[in-house]
Write a protein that holds these residues in place. Structure first.
Motif, mmCIF file in Angstrom:
data_model
loop_
_atom_site.group_PDB
_atom_site.id
_atom_site.type_symbol
_atom_site.label_atom_id
_atom_site.label_comp_id
_atom_site.label_asym_id
_atom_site.label_seq_id
_atom_site.Cartn_x
_atom_site.Cartn_y
_atom_site.Cartn_z
ATOM 1 N N ILE A 134 0.854 -1.100 -0.020
ATOM 2 C CA ILE A 134 0.005 0.130 -0.051
ATOM 3 C C ILE A 134 0.868 1.306 -0.183
ATOM 4 O O ILE A 134 0.261 2.443 0.225
ATOM 5 C CB ILE A 134 -0.866 0.082 1.275
ATOM 6 N N ASN A 135 2.209 1.046 -0.209
ATOM 7 C CA ASN A 135 3.139 2.267 -0.606
ATOM 8 C C ASN A 135 2.909 2.369 -2.050
ATOM 9 O O ASN A 135 3.586 1.433 -2.777
ATOM 10 C CB ASN A 135 4.487 2.190 0.014
ATOM 11 N N ALA A 136 2.532 3.344 -2.679
ATOM 12 C CA ALA A 136 2.379 3.576 -4.176
ATOM 13 C C ALA A 136 3.670 3.637 -4.765
ATOM 14 O O ALA A 136 3.673 3.463 -6.005
ATOM 15 C CB ALA A 136 1.445 4.744 -4.347
ATOM 16 N N GLU A 137 4.676 3.939 -4.232
ATOM 17 C CA GLU A 137 6.156 3.917 -4.697
ATOM 18 C C GLU A 137 6.973 3.077 -4.254
ATOM 19 O O GLU A 137 8.243 2.917 -4.489
ATOM 20 C CB GLU A 137 6.635 5.516 -4.102
ATOM 21 N N ASP A 138 6.657 1.956 -3.719
ATOM 22 C CA ASP A 138 7.258 0.602 -3.383
ATOM 23 C C ASP A 138 8.192 -0.082 -4.411
ATOM 24 O O ASP A 138 7.288 -0.380 -5.565
ATOM 25 C CB ASP A 138 6.671 -0.198 -2.657
ATOM 26 N N ASP A 139 9.476 -0.153 -4.345
ATOM 27 C CA ASP A 139 9.953 -1.176 -5.529
ATOM 28 C C ASP A 139 10.260 -2.373 -5.186
ATOM 29 O O ASP A 139 11.121 -3.302 -5.863
ATOM 30 C CB ASP A 139 11.407 -0.476 -5.740
ATOM 31 N N PHE A 140 9.738 -3.014 -3.854
ATOM 32 C CA PHE A 140 9.739 -4.161 -3.265
ATOM 33 C C PHE A 140 11.101 -4.796 -3.055
ATOM 34 O O PHE A 140 11.217 -5.984 -3.098
ATOM 35 C CB PHE A 140 8.973 -5.292 -4.605
ATOM 36 N N LYS A 188 3.957 -5.450 5.530
ATOM 37 C CA LYS A 188 4.204 -4.550 4.736
ATOM 38 C C LYS A 188 3.907 -4.980 3.174
ATOM 39 O O LYS A 188 3.463 -4.303 2.178
ATOM 40 C CB LYS A 188 5.751 -4.135 4.495
ATOM 41 N N TYR A 189 3.843 -6.470 3.022
ATOM 42 C CA TYR A 189 3.511 -6.949 1.692
ATOM 43 C C TYR A 189 2.565 -8.053 1.704
ATOM 44 O O TYR A 189 2.415 -8.771 2.693
ATOM 45 C CB TYR A 189 4.826 -7.619 0.787
ATOM 46 N N ILE A 205 -7.912 2.623 -2.173
ATOM 47 C CA ILE A 205 -6.417 2.542 -1.515
ATOM 48 C C ILE A 205 -5.385 2.566 -2.717
ATOM 49 O O ILE A 205 -5.458 1.667 -3.706
ATOM 50 C CB ILE A 205 -6.378 1.416 -0.597
ATOM 51 N N ALA A 206 -4.465 3.620 -2.754
ATOM 52 C CA ALA A 206 -3.263 3.411 -3.698
ATOM 53 C C ALA A 206 -2.264 2.437 -3.241
ATOM 54 O O ALA A 206 -2.329 1.963 -2.185
ATOM 55 C CB ALA A 206 -2.709 4.992 -3.366
ATOM 56 N N PHE A 207 -1.924 1.835 -4.311
ATOM 57 C CA PHE A 207 -0.984 0.526 -3.950
ATOM 58 C C PHE A 207 -0.020 0.275 -5.286
ATOM 59 O O PHE A 207 -0.014 1.040 -6.356
ATOM 60 C CB PHE A 207 -1.947 -0.647 -3.856
ATOM 61 N N SER A 208 1.053 -0.490 -4.708
ATOM 62 C CA SER A 208 1.910 -0.880 -5.704
ATOM 63 C C SER A 208 1.845 -2.259 -6.022
ATOM 64 O O SER A 208 1.508 -3.097 -5.178
ATOM 65 C CB SER A 208 3.521 -0.636 -5.300
ATOM 66 N N LEU A 209 2.077 -2.862 -7.221
ATOM 67 C CA LEU A 209 2.040 -4.146 -7.758
ATOM 68 C C LEU A 209 3.244 -4.691 -8.390
ATOM 69 O O LEU A 209 3.657 -4.047 -9.102
ATOM 70 C CB LEU A 209 0.557 -4.361 -8.605
ATOM 71 N N LYS A 210 3.583 -5.857 -8.070
ATOM 72 C CA LYS A 210 4.834 -6.508 -8.683
ATOM 73 C C LYS A 210 4.328 -7.909 -9.251
ATOM 74 O O LYS A 210 4.066 -8.934 -8.411
ATOM 75 C CB LYS A 210 5.975 -6.561 -7.823
ATOM 76 N N PRO A 211 4.317 -8.197 -10.495
ATOM 77 C CA PRO A 211 3.950 -9.630 -10.854
ATOM 78 C C PRO A 211 4.872 -10.680 -10.220
ATOM 79 O O PRO A 211 5.959 -10.359 -10.080
ATOM 80 C CB PRO A 211 4.000 -9.743 -12.418
#
Length: 307
Positions: A134-140, A188-189, A205-211
């Motif tokens: 839910i951190n829209a700028e997360d790089d994972f 966090k994830y 909710i803004a979020f980041s997504l990684k396939p």
């Protein structure tokens, strides 16, 4: 006198013929209509829909029924779609209750002797695993088993996705529970699927997504299980029609090979190549082997099974 009698007899005969026509033609028409209805009733196909993994939005059962209704309007073949769990489907099959068409998730076992061998299965839609923050700028870059919670899904092999992603040992929770723990900040994830992305979108909710491209088993397959030739023919035609409508998968929040359906965060999950995948029905023994490898954290054994 004879001429009068003859004329009268002719009139009576003509009148009788007219009466006969008026009576028997409607009767014959009704009989033919009845036969036509009987023949049409014979062209009813039973379809079972088994949700072996979470979708995105909407009901796959309702979606199939809608497309089945469209199909019936052009062919006269009617389909009745019923939703079953995988356990209920296996129990019914074992008792001899076999549908004409079966829609089910990859990795389902117990179907070997029921699926028509000519064209064992086709995939009509699919999902994908992903990591969410839910951190829209997360790089994972900071993902670990300690700060990640896993959505356990339904019958899908989330454990294989976790093991092959290096996240074995992460906390596991039911779908809604895992999602709540993410938005509450307990973790966090979230290792989830497209369904979790829709949950976040619904809440705004803004979020980041990684396939996650190392593994996928979120495939919705469809197979002919009918035995009568006329039913097999129409079942195959319906499956082809369903796949021709794959652009409608966007209504389910799911994906289709070879086409682009999304222009938001979900677009990152489209048309991916996976290192390992399970896209077929399997035997119970193979399912047990996969689960054993997952339980023992035996990543090499799992990779060998999935080759």
């Amino acid at each position: 006198m004879l001429k009068i009698k003859s004329s009268l007899l002719k009139r009576i005969a003509s009148f009788t013929a007219v009466i006969a026509i008026l009576i028997f033609v409607p009767i014959m028409f009704a009989i033919r209509q009845g036969n036509a209805k009987t023949e049409q009733t014979d062209l009813i196909l039973n379809v079972w829909q088994i949700d072996s993994f979470e979708g995105g939005r909407g009901s796959r059962t309702a979606h199939l029924q809608k497309i089945a209704t469209e199909f019936s309007e052009s062919t006269g073949c009617y389909l009745m779609v019923t939703s079953l769990s995988s356990a209920s489907a296996r129990l019914n099959l074992e008792k001899g209750n076999v549908p004409d068409i079966l829609s089910y998730g990859a990795g389902m076992y117990g179907l070997e002797k029921y699926i028509n061998g000519k064209s064992p299965y086709k995939t009509w839609c699919y999902g994908s695993y992903c990591l969410l923050s839910i951190n829209a700028e997360d790089d994972f870059s900071g993902v670990s088993s300690e700060n990640t919670v896993i959505n356990s899904g339904t019958d899908n092999l989330y454990g294989a996705a976790a093991l092959l992603s290096g996240l074995s040992g992460s906390a596991v929770d039911m779908p809604t529970g895992a999602y709540v723990k993410l938005i509450n900040g307990d973790y966090k994830y979230l290792l989830g699927t497209q369904r979790d992305a829709f949950r976040l979108k619904t809440r705004g909710i803004a979020f980041s997504l990684k396939p996650i491209t190392v593994f996928n088993d979120l495939y919705q397959n469809i197979s002919v299980t009918a035995r009568e030739q006329h039913k097999i023919s129409y079942a195959e035609k319906f499956i082809d029609y369903l796949i021709s409508k794959k652009s409608d998968n966007v209504k389910l929040g799911l994906f289709a090979d070879g086409i682009k359906l999304y222009d938001d965060e979900l677009s990152a999950l489209e048309n991916l190549q996976y290192d390992y995948k399970l896209s077929t029905p399997i035997s119970e023994s193979m399912k047990n082997e996969i689960n054993k490898a997952i339980k023992n954290n035996d990543v090499n054994r799992l990779k060998n099974i999935l080759k």
